[in-house]
Every structure is written in C-alpha cells, then in structure tokens.
Design a protein around this motif. Structure first.
Motif, PDB file in Angstrom:
ATOM      1  N   ARG A   1       0.830  -1.210   0.000  1.00 29.27           N
ATOM      2  CA  ARG A   1       0.000   0.000   0.000  1.00 29.27           C
ATOM      3  C   ARG A   1       0.865   1.261   0.000  1.00 29.27           C
ATOM      4  O   ARG A   1       0.636   2.212  -0.723  1.00 29.27           O
ATOM      5  CB  ARG A   1      -0.912  -0.006   1.230  1.00 29.27           C
ATOM      6  N   ALA A   2       1.922   1.221   0.827  1.00 24.75           N
ATOM      7  CA  ALA A   2       2.763   2.415   0.995  1.00 24.75           C
ATOM      8  C   ALA A   2       3.635   2.697  -0.230  1.00 24.75           C
ATOM      9  O   ALA A   2       4.155   3.798  -0.394  1.00 24.75           O
ATOM     10  CB  ALA A   2       3.657   2.230   2.216  1.00 24.75           C
ATOM     11  N   ARG A   3       3.786   1.684  -1.081  1.00 20.06           N
ATOM     12  CA  ARG A   3       4.769   1.814  -2.157  1.00 20.06           C
ATOM     13  C   ARG A   3       4.404   2.886  -3.197  1.00 20.06           C
ATOM     14  O   ARG A   3       5.298   3.461  -3.815  1.00 20.06           O
ATOM     15  CB  ARG A   3       4.969   0.444  -2.816  1.00 20.06           C
TER      16      ARG A   3
ATOM     17  N   GLY B   1       3.546   0.115 -11.358  1.00 18.75           N
ATOM     18  CA  GLY B   1       2.341  -0.362 -10.688  1.00 18.75           C
ATOM     19  C   GLY B   1       1.235  -0.634 -11.686  1.00 18.75           C
ATOM     20  O   GLY B   1       1.446  -0.581 -12.900  1.00 18.75           O
ATOM     21  N   MET B   2       0.048  -0.914 -11.165  1.00 21.18           N
ATOM     22  CA  MET B   2      -1.057  -1.405 -11.996  1.00 21.18           C
ATOM     23  C   MET B   2      -2.322  -0.567 -11.809  1.00 21.18           C
ATOM     24  O   MET B   2      -2.604  -0.095 -10.710  1.00 21.18           O
ATOM     25  CB  MET B   2      -1.355  -2.852 -11.597  1.00 21.18           C
TER      26      MET B   2
ATOM     27  N   LYS C   1       3.518  -5.302  -7.019  1.00 21.06           N
ATOM     28  CA  LYS C   1       3.543  -3.856  -7.288  1.00 21.06           C
ATOM     29  C   LYS C   1       2.259  -3.180  -6.809  1.00 21.06           C
ATOM     30  O   LYS C   1       1.221  -3.817  -6.684  1.00 21.06           O
ATOM     31  CB  LYS C   1       3.750  -3.630  -8.788  1.00 21.06           C
ATOM     32  N   PRO C   2       2.336  -1.866  -6.580  1.00 19.36           N
ATOM     33  CA  PRO C   2       1.148  -1.166  -6.082  1.00 19.36           C
ATOM     34  C   PRO C   2      -0.001  -1.125  -7.092  1.00 19.36           C
ATOM     35  O   PRO C   2       0.226  -1.123  -8.303  1.00 19.36           O
ATOM     36  CB  PRO C   2       1.666   0.241  -5.781  1.00 19.36           C
ATOM     37  N   ILE C   3      -1.201  -1.071  -6.554  1.00 16.97           N
ATOM     38  CA  ILE C   3      -2.417  -1.081  -7.372  1.00 16.97           C
ATOM     39  C   ILE C   3      -3.192   0.227  -7.179  1.00 16.97           C
ATOM     40  O   ILE C   3      -3.388   0.679  -6.052  1.00 16.97           O
ATOM     41  CB  ILE C   3      -3.325  -2.267  -6.959  1.00 16.97           C
ATOM     42  N   ILE C   4      -3.629   0.795  -8.305  1.00 20.87           N
ATOM     43  CA  ILE C   4      -4.575   1.918  -8.273  1.00 20.87           C
ATOM     44  C   ILE C   4      -5.889   1.385  -8.840  1.00 20.87           C
ATOM     45  O   ILE C   4      -5.911   0.852  -9.957  1.00 20.87           O
ATOM     46  CB  ILE C   4      -4.089   3.103  -9.145  1.00 20.87           C
ATOM     47  N   LEU C   5      -6.953   1.518  -8.073  1.00 16.58           N
ATOM     48  CA  LEU C   5      -8.252   1.047  -8.563  1.00 16.58           C
ATOM     49  C   LEU C   5      -9.026   2.187  -9.204  1.00 16.58           C
ATOM     50  O   LEU C   5      -9.136   3.279  -8.633  1.00 16.58           O
ATOM     51  CB  LEU C   5      -9.084   0.468  -7.406  1.00 16.58           C
ATOM     52  N   ASP C   6      -9.572   1.898 -10.381  1.00 17.97           N
ATOM     53  CA  ASP C   6     -10.533   2.804 -10.993  1.00 17.97           C
ATOM     54  C   ASP C   6     -11.855   2.579 -10.254  1.00 17.97           C
ATOM     55  O   ASP C   6     -12.520   1.565 -10.463  1.00 17.97           O
ATOM     56  CB  ASP C   6     -10.645   2.452 -12.482  1.00 17.97           C
ATOM     57  N   GLY C   7     -12.204   3.501  -9.384  1.00 18.23           N
ATOM     58  CA  GLY C   7     -13.388   3.327  -8.535  1.00 18.23           C
ATOM     59  C   GLY C   7     -14.650   3.921  -9.146  1.00 18.23           C
ATOM     60  O   GLY C   7     -15.637   4.136  -8.419  1.00 18.23           O
ATOM     61  N   ASP C   8     -14.636   4.222 -10.463  1.00 17.15           N
ATOM     62  CA  ASP C   8     -15.796   4.842 -11.132  1.00 17.15           C
ATOM     63  C   ASP C   8     -16.232   6.093 -10.351  1.00 17.15           C
ATOM     64  O   ASP C   8     -15.389   6.899  -9.992  1.00 17.15           O
ATOM     65  CB  ASP C   8     -16.940   3.832 -11.281  1.00 17.15           C
TER      66      ASP C   8
ATOM     67  N   SER D   1      -3.243   0.624  -3.086  1.00 17.44           N
ATOM     68  CA  SER D   1      -2.613   1.897  -2.705  1.00 17.44           C
ATOM     69  C   SER D   1      -3.503   3.107  -2.895  1.00 17.44           C
ATOM     70  O   SER D   1      -3.352   4.099  -2.183  1.00 17.44           O
ATOM     71  CB  SER D   1      -1.344   2.131  -3.526  1.00 17.44           C
ATOM     72  N   ALA D   2      -4.375   3.057  -3.897  1.00 14.71           N
ATOM     73  CA  ALA D   2      -5.163   4.261  -4.195  1.00 14.71           C
ATOM     74  C   ALA D   2      -6.445   3.893  -4.904  1.00 14.71           C
ATOM     75  O   ALA D   2      -6.522   2.883  -5.597  1.00 14.71           O
ATOM     76  CB  ALA D   2      -4.348   5.201  -5.089  1.00 14.71           C
ATOM     77  N   VAL D   3      -7.458   4.747  -4.725  1.00  8.96           N
ATOM     78  CA  VAL D   3      -8.664   4.648  -5.536  1.00  8.96           C
ATOM     79  C   VAL D   3      -8.852   5.999  -6.204  1.00  8.96           C
ATOM     80  O   VAL D   3      -8.594   7.043  -5.601  1.00  8.96           O
ATOM     81  CB  VAL D   3      -9.893   4.249  -4.677  1.00  8.96           C
ATOM     82  N   ILE D   4      -9.241   5.952  -7.481  1.00  7.04           N
ATOM     83  CA  ILE D   4      -9.554   7.194  -8.186  1.00  7.04           C
ATOM     84  C   ILE D   4     -11.058   7.217  -8.419  1.00  7.04           C
ATOM     85  O   ILE D   4     -11.610   6.262  -8.968  1.00  7.04           O
ATOM     86  CB  ILE D   4      -8.805   7.285  -9.533  1.00  7.04           C
TER      87      ILE D   4
END
Ligand code: SPV
Ligand code: MG
Length: 432
Positions: free
Chosen positions: A145-147, A188-189, A226-233, A254-257
């Motif tokens: 998460r921190a990465r 990341g992804m 690797k860190p993940i960013i989710l497309d949170g709609d 790691s993140a939601v957008i």
C-alpha cells in the motif's frame, strides 16, 4: 585513520556485502553512502524496505562509522564532500549498467589521490533470485500500500499499466526492458473499469459490482507485488464509498480514483455523445471528505478525477474543481481528456503547477498518446496511466485466431501466432 567510502542499497545483507565491508574496515573508518529510494529507482526497482529501515540495518553492522544518504547513482557529490582515501566496490561493476558510474568514481578520486579498491565479487548465489524471492515474501498489504507514495516521492514520473486479471498482472509485474544504463519496468497497476468490465463481456456502466471487482483485485494481488490503483468509477453512494475505502486499504491497494460524475456513468471517452451528468462540487467534495475520514492508514490515497474537459465544461471549471477537491482532502488529482491533442492537458498542468496547495497530478493519455513520459514529467505530471492497452492488444489477436480456425477447418494455421504448448505449460511456475 583514512576515510573509506562504500555505497550500498541493501534490501538484505548477503556475504558479498560483508566481504566488501570487511575489506573496507581493514583500510580505515568506513562511511556508507546508503542509496535513497530516489537513487535506486533511477535504475532499478524500488527496494522492499524504506530508507530508514535499511539505514537501521547498516548502522548495526560491525565497523561502520557512519551512514549518510547517497541521493544519486553518481557518487560525485558525496565523494567531493568527504574526500575519502578509498572507495571499495565489488569488481562486478566493471561490466554492465554501472560501468560509467565506476569511471566517474575513478576520475573524482583522482582529484585528491584517492584509490578505488575492487575485491572479487563472489557470493556463491544469485542476489537477483534472492531479491525476487524477498520481495514476494515481504509483500505485506502494509508494504504494498505504501509503495505508491514512495514511488511518487522518488521518481520523476510513475508508470502504471492496465491489468484486468492475474495473467495481465504478471505482465505488469515482470516485463522489463534493459538498455545500456537502466532497467525499465512498470511501477504499478491500474485496474480499469473499462477493461475489467469488457473482460467480463459487460458494458462500462458500473454494472460490474464491487464484489466482482474485488475478485479481480484479489486474483491480481495473489500473484504480484507492485502497487495497485483502482478505478473506482464514481465511488457510488457516499455510504458505500466508505466501505470501499476500508476494504481496499485492508487488502493493500494503494489508491482509488473516483470521478466527479453521478447517475448512470458511461465511459469518459464517449464524451458528450452520450448523456453523462457531472456531480456538484459540494456533493463530490463531501464524498471525498467522508472517504478520507473512513481511511485508517496514512498511506492510502483517494484521488479525485475531474471530468470537466471530457464534458466540455471548460478549463476554468476544471481548475476550480481541482482547488475544491484538494481542499476537501484529495491526495491527488487526475485530469482526464479525450482530446487528440495534449493542448488542454498542458494548459491544465501549467496552471495546476501554480497552485498554492499542490498534490500529485495523474493523467491518462489514451487519445493524445503521442506525448512522451519525459514531456509529461516536465509539465509536472507525477503519474501516467496506460489505461487499457493490454486488453486492446489481446482482443484483436484472439479474434484473428478464432477467424483463422473457422476459415481453415483446423487449427494448424494459427501455429505461427500462438505461443507453443511447451511455453504455456512453463509460463506459470509450479504446474509440474
Ligand atoms: C478506465 O480505464 O476505465 C477509465 C479511463 O476510467 S477511460 O476509459 O479513459 O475513461
Ligand atoms: Mg473507468
């Protein structure tokens, strides 16, 4: 006593390091230049352990007098300020990506008559194998998460690739391109709503529910580090978004957008050709505030995605929203565009750079994809997302195979563009 300088990155200590340290100790007082995340990520993958954790390890090794940060791969600054009598480094860097760094060390030492000592670098095992093993073993949700924040702090630009299942996760995890000095790989992804939906044969309208998306996330988490960013709609209702934030954090995402639209969401690249409604600044800011309040860790990021340019609401609206969302606590701003030129993104980025309160800037250059990472970085962009390319390249390849079999009444003709059976059997280790 003479000063002896060694530069180390050390995620873990192996006998090769100890040989170097022992040799250095014989020559004088050992100062370690510990490579910062920034220095390491300029030529290879970010280490699993953070700088302070690595520092603690090195400080506790016998015979180390001092540990100082080395902020670039280049030794020059540290060498000029310390003027050591010796630099010790294993002889392995005579070949490979560090050759030019080595030559510069020799030149710099010559300025005051210092010497480079290069003991034979023989560890008896592969540091690279250990490194890969180590990064999987230490890949706790907390570290993963921190990465993303670490990468944003350490790199000029963070490169994120779309994934939609375990196999594409492995491609983002393992694909490497090496040139003379650096090894390039994705940082990341991005779990895209478009490709997660399309891979399931569904439209990108928030029809694939959170439970189903969490299954995709889990498949990817299981086989990657690797860190993940989710497309949170749109993030859904604020009451639902709170749960999503907590769940993602717990998993190590790691993140939601989330994007500032409401009602039935359609894909942004439709633009104004379909009916889409932008949320009000107040309502969307409120969702951000509630999300931030729900968050348990300091590392997780909630990124606000602005759809003003997509919906042709103008640059001023985009900038006003960016300020408001930052005020509401957004950890980053994603500005989206469906323009075939990068002009509006450039204009936004320049104005954004002048904000008093600045957060990381994220872009998705799908339609204006002639722009390079270097240009984006110069504009102050922190993260670039390649949002759909693995699925878009896989589909035509699969379609061609299906048509070729139908045409020829057999599968012989697809041999040329299919991977051999032997290869697919060994693609994923552990199957035999
Ligand atoms: C996605 O990848 O699902 C995105 C980016 O949201 S875009 O498709 O460009 O809207
Ligand atoms: Mg999407």
């Amino acid at each position: 006593m003479s000063i002896v300088y060694i530069a180390l990155s050390v995620d873990f200590i192996h006998p090769g390091h100890l040989n170097i340290i022992e040799k250095a100790r014989e020559l004088g007082d050992v100062v370690v230049g510990l490579l910062t995340d920034e220095a390491i990520s300029s030529y290879k993958r970010l280490p699993s352990l953070e700088y302070d954790q690595r520092k603690k390890i090195i400080e506790n090794i016998k015979g180390i007098t001092k540990v100082i940060p080395q902020k670039t791969l280049d030794y020059t600054d540290n060498l000029r300020s310390l003027k050591p009598s010796f630099v010790v480094h294993g002889d392995d860097w005579k070949m490979g990506p560090q050759q030019s760094v080595r030559l510069k060390v020799i030149d710099t030492l010559n300025e005051w008559g210092g010497k480079l000592i290069e003991p034979a670098y023989s560890t008896g095992f592969s540091a690279r194998d250990i490194n890969e093993e180590f990064s999987t073993e230490t890949n706790t949700p907390d570290l993963r998460r921190a990465r993303l924040r670490r990468l944003i702090n350490a790199k000029d630009i963070v490169k994120i690739l779309e994934v939609h299942n375990g196999l594409t996760g492995l491609i983002a995890e393992k694909t490497k391109v090496t040139d003379a000095t650096v090894q390039r790989e994705f940082d990341g992804m991005w779990i895209s709503s478009l490709t997660d939906s399309t891979a399931k044969g569904k439209p990108d309208i928030e029809l694939v529910d959170i439970t189903s998306r969490l299954n995709t996330i889990n498949d990817i988490l299981e086989v990657t580090t690797k860190p993940i960013i989710l497309d949170g709609d749109t993030g859904g209702r604020p009451e639902h978004f709170i749960y999503l934030v907590k769940t993602l954090e717990r998993l190590g995402v790691s993140a939601v957008i989330i994007e500032d639209k409401k009602g039935l969401k359609k894909n942004s690249l439709f633009g104004t050709s379909v009916k889409q409604t932008q949320d009000t600044i107040e309502e969307f800011s409120n969702k951000l505030i509630l999300g931030k309040q729900a968050q348990a860790t300091k590392d997780f990021m909630i990124i606000a995605r602005i759809e003003s340019l997509i919906l042709e609401m103008g640059m001023e609206d985009a900038l006003t929203r960016a300020k408001a969302y930052i005020q509401a606590g957004a950890d980053g701003i994603m500005i989206h565009s469906k323009s075939t030129t990068a002009d509006e993104i450039k204009e936004f980025a320049r104005k954004f750079a002048g904000f008093d309160q600045r957060v990381p800037l994220i872009v998705v250059p799908t339609t204006y994809n002639y722009i390079t990472e270097e240009e984006l970085s110069q504009l102050g962009v922190n993260v670039v997302i390649y949002a759909n390319h693995l699925l878009r390249s896989a589909y035509p390849a699969m379609q061609k195979t299906a048509e070729t079999i139908l045409k020829h009444h057999r599968s012989l003709e697809v041999n040329d563009f299919c991977m051999p059976i032997k290869e697919i059997l060994h693609l994923i280790p552990g199957g035999n």
